[in-house]
Design an enzyme around this catalytic site. Structure first.
Site, short mmCIF file in Angstrom:
data_model
loop_
_atom_site.label_atom_id
_atom_site.label_comp_id
_atom_site.label_asym_id
_atom_site.label_seq_id
_atom_site.Cartn_x
_atom_site.Cartn_y
_atom_site.Cartn_z
N TYR A 53 46.00 23.09 66.54
CA TYR A 53 46.11 23.82 65.63
C TYR A 53 47.55 24.31 65.69
CZ TYR A 53 41.26 24.92 64.37
OH TYR A 53 39.81 24.61 64.09
N SER A 206 35.02 26.93 57.63
CA SER A 206 35.33 27.03 55.78
C SER A 206 34.02 27.66 55.10
CB SER A 206 35.56 25.58 55.32
OG SER A 206 36.69 25.08 55.81
N PRO A 207 33.51 28.78 55.42
CA PRO A 207 32.21 29.43 55.02
C PRO A 207 32.65 29.83 53.33
CG PRO A 207 33.36 30.98 56.33
CD PRO A 207 34.03 29.58 56.65
N LEU A 208 33.76 29.89 52.86
CA LEU A 208 34.31 30.12 51.57
C LEU A 208 34.59 29.00 50.89
CD1 LEU A 208 36.19 33.31 52.30
CD2 LEU A 208 33.84 33.11 51.36
N GLY A 211 37.98 28.10 50.29
CA GLY A 211 38.70 29.19 49.44
C GLY A 211 38.31 29.12 47.99
N LEU A 213 35.26 29.61 46.98
CA LEU A 213 34.15 30.29 46.73
C LEU A 213 34.64 31.73 46.43
CD1 LEU A 213 31.30 28.92 48.92
CD2 LEU A 213 31.32 28.85 46.42
N GLY A 215 36.45 32.31 43.86
CA GLY A 215 36.60 32.36 42.56
C GLY A 215 38.10 32.13 42.13
N LYS A 216 39.16 31.90 42.79
CA LYS A 216 40.53 31.75 42.35
C LYS A 216 40.85 30.94 41.91
CE LYS A 216 41.93 32.09 46.69
NZ LYS A 216 42.77 31.96 47.94
#
Length: 327
Positions: A53, A206-208, A211, A213, A215-216
């Site tokens: 990283y 990446s649980p969202l 990004g 999820l 809603g953006k």
């Protein structure tokens, strides 16, 4: 924050982890310090990084914050080794490379051990038993307290875990890290059943949904400061901007409106409380985003909401996953 056991081990981790993928590249030292302080003050303990990283800068930044800002004893530090910047070989699971990489990680982190050490990915060019021996040596030498793998598919995870359990003295696998969200439920096909059977805790990355999820991106929106608008991260987000994702995000927004919370909170609570999950790893860009994610601590989704989200996001699993004995 609630603490959970990682798999069938004595290691306890906060049920939300802090990811550092962008540290040293898109996240500077000031923002990293704000993130770490926010996370620690909320009771978070699990901080996840990797030797690649930011080309090592993520570990270096994390090391600067240990003790200077947050006591080392309050953290569960997780890092990875095995990914290489080689056009001819993406992964190196050889014993020599892994142990050398671990020593480099410890130097950058400024600590004598990591709490959880992952093999970053399966290396088809190295015998699996050699790769796993590196985990045994790391734990027996005290440089790592617990061992894990990352990005192993179902048969690879089952083979590795069974090998480790087949002889006394080998280090059992505590966890496995893979992408898992309402937009990516592929782990449910084989990885998650193997992990549950073998007592391995799942750490979703990446649980969202990268990004999406939150809603953006609804209605073709593309916030200028988002990952989707970033030159080097846009290809990472693009696969989740299709019609299927739109239907799932719309259903998520409906559920969030009904609960008077945000889509982010619903999406994160859903994956956090899935069977076998120990701690989703959240990679926030700033402390404000992290605070929004950590606010999910008090949220438990009603069963009917979970069933509705399960239905709208259900992956297609047929042969050989279907229970043919019922036919």
């Amino acid at each position: 924050m609630e603490q959970r056991q990682l798999g069938r081990t004595g290691l306890r981790v906060s049920r939300i982890g802090l990811g550092t993928l962008t540290w040293g590249r898109d996240t500077d030292e000031h923002d990293a310090a704000d993130l770490m302080k926010t996370f620690w003050e909320a009771g978070g303990t699990l901080v996840d990084t990797a030797d690649v990283y930011g080309d090592g800068e993520a570990e270096y930044l994390l090391g600067k914050l240990i003790d200077g800002l947050v006591p080392r004893r309050d953290l569960v530090i997780s890092t990875k080794a095995g990914s290489v910047a080689d056009p001819d070989r993406r992964f190196d699971g050889s014993r020599g490379h892994l142990l050398s990489a671990l020593d480099g990680s410890l130097a950058r982190l400024g600590t004598d051990h990591v709490d959880l050490w992952h093999v970053h990915a399966y290396d088809p060019d190295t015998p699996l038993e050699e790769t796993l021996q590196a985990l045994d040596l790391a734990v027996s030498s005290g440089r790592a307290r617990y061992a894990a793998v990352s990005n192993f598919c179902g048969w690879q995870l089952a083979k590795a875990a069974t090998w480790q359990l087949s002889a006394p003295g080998r280090t059992r696998l505590a966890g496995t890290q893979l992408e898992y969200s309402l937009l990516q439920r592929g782990v449910e096909r084989e990885v998650l059943p193997a992990a549950l059977d073998l007592g391995i805790g799942l750490l979703p990355s990446s649980p969202l949904g990268r990004g999406v999820l939150t809603g953006k991106y609804r209605g073709d929106s593309m916030p200028p400061d988002s990952r989707g608008a970033s030159e080097h991260l846009a290809p990472f987000v693009a696969p989740y901007l299709d019609d299927t994702a739109s239907r799932i995000v719309d259903a998520l927004a409906t559920a969030a409106d009904g609960l008077a919370v945000t889509p982010l909170q619903v999406a994160l609570a859903w994956v956090r409380d899935r069977p076998g999950v120990a701690a989703p790893i959240v990679g926030a860009r700033n402390a404000q985003q992290l605070t929004a994610a950590l606010s999910v601590e008090t949220l438990s989704l009603p069963d009917e909401i979970c069933r509705a989200l399960d239905d709208v996001s259900a992956p297609v699993h047929r042969y050989p996953d279907h229970d043919w004995s019922t036919l």
